[in-house]
Write a protein that holds these residues in place. Structure first.
Motif, PDB file in Angstrom:
ATOM      1  N   MET A 120       0.812  -1.226   0.000  1.00  0.00           N
ATOM      2  CA  MET A 120       0.000   0.000   0.000  1.00  0.00           C
ATOM      3  C   MET A 120       0.838   1.264   0.000  1.00  0.00           C
ATOM      4  O   MET A 120       0.311   2.373   0.038  1.00  0.00           O
ATOM      5  CB  MET A 120      -0.955  -0.024   1.198  1.00  0.00           C
ATOM      6  CG  MET A 120      -2.068  -1.038   1.021  1.00  0.00           C
ATOM      7  SD  MET A 120      -3.190  -1.096   2.439  1.00  0.00           S
ATOM      8  CE  MET A 120      -2.241  -2.127   3.556  1.00  0.00           C
ATOM      9  N   GLY A 121       2.161   1.113  -0.043  1.00  0.00           N
ATOM     10  CA  GLY A 121       3.070   2.226  -0.263  1.00  0.00           C
ATOM     11  C   GLY A 121       2.928   3.358   0.724  1.00  0.00           C
ATOM     12  O   GLY A 121       2.839   3.165   1.931  1.00  0.00           O
ATOM     13  N   THR A 122       2.876   4.596   0.176  1.00  0.00           N
ATOM     14  CA  THR A 122       2.895   5.793   1.013  1.00  0.00           C
ATOM     15  C   THR A 122       1.566   6.054   1.709  1.00  0.00           C
ATOM     16  O   THR A 122       1.464   6.993   2.501  1.00  0.00           O
ATOM     17  CB  THR A 122       3.254   7.012   0.157  1.00  0.00           C
ATOM     18  OG1 THR A 122       2.332   7.117  -0.948  1.00  0.00           O
ATOM     19  CG2 THR A 122       4.671   6.888  -0.395  1.00  0.00           C
ATOM     20  N   ARG A 123       0.534   5.252   1.414  1.00  0.00           N
ATOM     21  CA  ARG A 123      -0.724   5.403   2.155  1.00  0.00           C
ATOM     22  C   ARG A 123      -0.530   5.076   3.639  1.00  0.00           C
ATOM     23  O   ARG A 123      -1.320   5.481   4.481  1.00  0.00           O
ATOM     24  CB  ARG A 123      -1.800   4.480   1.580  1.00  0.00           C
ATOM     25  CG  ARG A 123      -2.258   4.809   0.175  1.00  0.00           C
ATOM     26  CD  ARG A 123      -3.388   3.879  -0.234  1.00  0.00           C
ATOM     27  NE  ARG A 123      -3.836   4.091  -1.591  1.00  0.00           N
ATOM     28  CZ  ARG A 123      -3.334   3.480  -2.649  1.00  0.00           C
ATOM     29  NH1 ARG A 123      -2.366   2.617  -2.492  1.00  0.00           N
ATOM     30  NH2 ARG A 123      -3.799   3.733  -3.859  1.00  0.00           N
ATOM     31  N   VAL A 124       0.510   4.287   3.932  1.00  0.00           N
ATOM     32  CA  VAL A 124       0.748   3.824   5.298  1.00  0.00           C
ATOM     33  C   VAL A 124       1.922   4.596   5.894  1.00  0.00           C
ATOM     34  O   VAL A 124       3.030   4.552   5.346  1.00  0.00           O
ATOM     35  CB  VAL A 124       1.062   2.314   5.329  1.00  0.00           C
ATOM     36  CG1 VAL A 124       1.235   1.837   6.765  1.00  0.00           C
ATOM     37  CG2 VAL A 124      -0.027   1.531   4.620  1.00  0.00           C
ATOM     38  N   PRO A 125       1.743   5.299   6.997  1.00  0.00           N
ATOM     39  CA  PRO A 125       2.863   6.002   7.637  1.00  0.00           C
ATOM     40  C   PRO A 125       3.968   5.020   8.042  1.00  0.00           C
ATOM     41  O   PRO A 125       3.689   3.886   8.442  1.00  0.00           O
ATOM     42  CB  PRO A 125       2.222   6.641   8.874  1.00  0.00           C
ATOM     43  CG  PRO A 125       0.766   6.704   8.571  1.00  0.00           C
ATOM     44  CD  PRO A 125       0.469   5.525   7.702  1.00  0.00           C
ATOM     45  N   LEU A 126       5.207   5.478   7.937  1.00  0.00           N
ATOM     46  CA  LEU A 126       6.344   4.631   8.291  1.00  0.00           C
ATOM     47  C   LEU A 126       6.240   4.156   9.736  1.00  0.00           C
ATOM     48  O   LEU A 126       6.612   3.018  10.057  1.00  0.00           O
ATOM     49  CB  LEU A 126       7.649   5.407   8.087  1.00  0.00           C
ATOM     50  CG  LEU A 126       8.942   4.680   8.482  1.00  0.00           C
ATOM     51  CD1 LEU A 126       9.125   3.413   7.649  1.00  0.00           C
ATOM     52  CD2 LEU A 126      10.147   5.605   8.326  1.00  0.00           C
ATOM     53  N   SER A 127       5.709   4.996  10.619  1.00  0.00           N
ATOM     54  CA  SER A 127       5.613   4.628  12.036  1.00  0.00           C
ATOM     55  C   SER A 127       4.748   3.389  12.244  1.00  0.00           C
ATOM     56  O   SER A 127       5.003   2.591  13.152  1.00  0.00           O
ATOM     57  CB  SER A 127       5.031   5.802  12.845  1.00  0.00           C
ATOM     58  OG  SER A 127       3.727   6.126  12.380  1.00  0.00           O
ATOM     59  N   LEU A 128       3.711   3.194  11.403  1.00  0.00           N
ATOM     60  CA  LEU A 128       2.859   2.009  11.521  1.00  0.00           C
ATOM     61  C   LEU A 128       3.598   0.759  11.065  1.00  0.00           C
ATOM     62  O   LEU A 128       3.383  -0.326  11.606  1.00  0.00           O
ATOM     63  CB  LEU A 128       1.578   2.195  10.714  1.00  0.00           C
ATOM     64  CG  LEU A 128       0.509   3.091  11.343  1.00  0.00           C
ATOM     65  CD1 LEU A 128      -0.706   3.184  10.437  1.00  0.00           C
ATOM     66  CD2 LEU A 128       0.102   2.572  12.725  1.00  0.00           C
ATOM     67  N   LYS A 129       4.453   0.900  10.065  1.00  0.00           N
ATOM     68  CA  LYS A 129       5.255  -0.246   9.621  1.00  0.00           C
ATOM     69  C   LYS A 129       6.234  -0.654  10.723  1.00  0.00           C
ATOM     70  O   LYS A 129       6.451  -1.850  10.959  1.00  0.00           O
ATOM     71  CB  LYS A 129       6.005   0.105   8.334  1.00  0.00           C
ATOM     72  CG  LYS A 129       5.085   0.435   7.165  1.00  0.00           C
ATOM     73  CD  LYS A 129       5.864   0.900   5.944  1.00  0.00           C
ATOM     74  CE  LYS A 129       4.907   1.333   4.827  1.00  0.00           C
ATOM     75  NZ  LYS A 129       5.628   1.852   3.647  1.00  0.00           N
ATOM     76  N   VAL A 130       6.813   0.338  11.385  1.00  0.00           N
ATOM     77  CA  VAL A 130       7.717   0.060  12.511  1.00  0.00           C
ATOM     78  C   VAL A 130       6.952  -0.617  13.643  1.00  0.00           C
ATOM     79  O   VAL A 130       7.430  -1.582  14.251  1.00  0.00           O
ATOM     80  CB  VAL A 130       8.391   1.361  12.989  1.00  0.00           C
ATOM     81  CG1 VAL A 130       9.202   1.108  14.262  1.00  0.00           C
ATOM     82  CG2 VAL A 130       9.283   1.928  11.898  1.00  0.00           C
ATOM     83  N   PHE A 131       5.739  -0.113  13.924  1.00  0.00           N
ATOM     84  CA  PHE A 131       4.915  -0.703  14.986  1.00  0.00           C
ATOM     85  C   PHE A 131       4.591  -2.162  14.668  1.00  0.00           C
ATOM     86  O   PHE A 131       4.718  -3.040  15.535  1.00  0.00           O
ATOM     87  CB  PHE A 131       3.624   0.096  15.142  1.00  0.00           C
ATOM     88  CG  PHE A 131       2.600  -0.558  16.036  1.00  0.00           C
ATOM     89  CD1 PHE A 131       2.732  -0.520  17.419  1.00  0.00           C
ATOM     90  CD2 PHE A 131       1.511  -1.226  15.490  1.00  0.00           C
ATOM     91  CE1 PHE A 131       1.797  -1.138  18.241  1.00  0.00           C
ATOM     92  CE2 PHE A 131       0.570  -1.841  16.303  1.00  0.00           C
ATOM     93  CZ  PHE A 131       0.719  -1.802  17.682  1.00  0.00           C
ATOM     94  N   LEU A 132       4.166  -2.449  13.428  1.00  0.00           N
ATOM     95  CA  LEU A 132       3.839  -3.827  13.054  1.00  0.00           C
ATOM     96  C   LEU A 132       5.061  -4.728  13.157  1.00  0.00           C
ATOM     97  O   LEU A 132       4.964  -5.872  13.620  1.00  0.00           O
ATOM     98  CB  LEU A 132       3.272  -3.861  11.632  1.00  0.00           C
ATOM     99  CG  LEU A 132       2.913  -5.251  11.077  1.00  0.00           C
ATOM    100  CD1 LEU A 132       1.891  -5.952  11.973  1.00  0.00           C
ATOM    101  CD2 LEU A 132       2.378  -5.150   9.655  1.00  0.00           C
ATOM    102  N   THR A 133       6.223  -4.218  12.750  1.00  0.00           N
ATOM    103  CA  THR A 133       7.459  -5.005  12.861  1.00  0.00           C
ATOM    104  C   THR A 133       7.755  -5.352  14.314  1.00  0.00           C
ATOM    105  O   THR A 133       8.073  -6.504  14.639  1.00  0.00           O
ATOM    106  CB  THR A 133       8.649  -4.227  12.266  1.00  0.00           C
ATOM    107  OG1 THR A 133       8.375  -3.916  10.902  1.00  0.00           O
ATOM    108  CG2 THR A 133       9.929  -5.046  12.344  1.00  0.00           C
TER     109      THR A 133
END
Length: 389
Positions: free
Chosen positions: A146-159
């Motif tokens: 979903m690319g830039t629709r998702v803030p980087l902070s949420l990707k870090v949180f999921l990781t």
């Protein structure tokens, strides 16, 4: 066009795509005229023999994949856990509290839902941990698409949630899914672990010695009754984080191993484990206690547990949502944590190891359906949330 394809495969999305394609291929082949060939392939015998009868390991391909290949996956997981705890998102208590609370809730609520649904089915209760897992490769791959629709902070949180979730899965496997224990082999595995700690104390900074000793520990654990994949975690945690010159053996090993795990080991695991015949599958099958418990555990339990656990920690500590994210986007990521896939299949294969094939069939149906629904609902919620101001 070729450059765009190369960029795709450099990103995290590629792992999720390949993993999904491997699972889909297994499902299609096992429901085609090639189903017999598929069964013959996953049960292909393989043997390691040293001497006449001093050491004999004879197992079908699916067991070799689950016992040996997945040990390499857990070696990578151990490296990631060490890096996150020492220098990453889990390096401080404050940083770790929100994803830790989310991961804990994401394990407890699905386990409770599955248990309540299967109270009348005692053999199935052994699979209570199946819906507690999050597939880090698949869930991050879906999020990355979903690319830039998702803030980087949420990707870090999921990781961070997925890493803590993997740590919880390791504990669950060690405590609840061991076999009859062999004291001699347990002592041998403990001695091997002591050797790993010793070479770390001696300042050995090359990864190869840890991998070789880890292979010996794997063999002892295989014979001890503790699940052998845990040897991968033990070996990884012994690898030193930094050399005197500041370089990192942990990050170098991650960089070397991750493509193999992403594009060979996990897809291979998915292919040999996700094949399930859908012949005769109807509504009554889907509403059996095992598939229903897994589906509701992954789709409802994971979302409620992760979201609720994170909200509770935020309320107690005064922490806020990941930077730049809305509550709706945060909920969408919590739903994506219900993509269990490889980890759920792996835990299920241990939980139902002594049960008949019908339980394994129900396991696969539940995991595939629950993971697919979580992925679809999570993407829908994220796209909808991203359109809101």
């Amino acid at each position: 066009m070729m450059e765009r394809i190369r960029d795709l495969f450099r990103g995290e999305a590629a792992g999720g795509i390949v993993l999904g394609l491997a699972g889909l291929a297994a499902l299609l082949v096992s429901n085609s005229p090639l189903s017999g060939a598929y069964e013959a392939f996953v049960n292909l015998p393989g043997e390691i023999r040293i001497g006449a009868d001093w050491l004999v390991l004879s197992k079908p391909l699916v067991v070799w994949v689950n016992e040996l290949w997945m040990a390499l996956f857990f070696f990578l997981v151990g490296l990631e856990i060490k890096a996150e705890v020492l220098e990453g998102q889990l390096a401080s208590v404050r940083q770790a509290l929100v994803p830790a609370g989310a991961a804990l809730g994401g394990m407890l609520v699905p386990a409770l839902i599955y248990t309540l649904i299967n109270l009348g089915n005692p053999p199935a209760l052994h699979g209570w941990a199946i819906p507690t897992a999050t597939d880090i490769a698949f869930s991050l791959g879906v999020l990355q698409l979903m690319g830039t629709r998702v803030p980087l902070s949420l990707k870090v949180f999921l990781t961070a949630v997925a890493v803590i979730d993997d740590l919880g899965a390791i504990v669950v496997i060690a405590v609840f899914y061991g076999h009859q224990l062999s004291p001699i082999m347990l002592w041998a595995a403990a001695l091997g672990t002591a050797v790993l700690a010793s070479i770390n104390r001696l300042g050995v900074v090359k990864v190869l010695p840890y991998a070789l000793v880890g292979a010996v520990v794997w063999l002892f654990m295989l014979k001890s009754g503790i699940h052998a994949t845990l040897a991968g975690v033990v070996a990884a945690l012994a690898v030193p984080m930094r050399r005197p010159d500041g370089s990192s053996p942990v990050h170098e090993a991650e960089h070397l191993l991750k493509p193999w795990v992403t594009f060979l080991i996990l897809p291979g695991f998915a292919f040999v484990n996700a094949g399930v015949s859908l012949a005769g599958v109807g509504v009554s099958t889907l509403f059996g206690s095992v598939p229903l418990g897994i589906v509701l555990g992954l789709v409802v339990g994971k979302a409620v547990g992760v979201f609720g656990g994170a909200q509770l920690v935020m309320r107690l500590t005064g922490a806020s949502l990941p930077a730049g994210s809305s509550r709706a986007q945060f909920l969408a990521v919590c739903v994506l944590c219900g993509i269990g896939f490889t980890m759920s299949l792996f835990i299920g294969s241990l939980a139902f190891e002594t049960l008949d094939a019908d339980y394994h069939r129900q396991l696969r149906i539940g995991v595939l359906l629950g993971s697919l629904l979580s992925a679809t609902l999570g993407v829908y919620l994220m796209l909808r949330a991203s359109r809101q101001p």
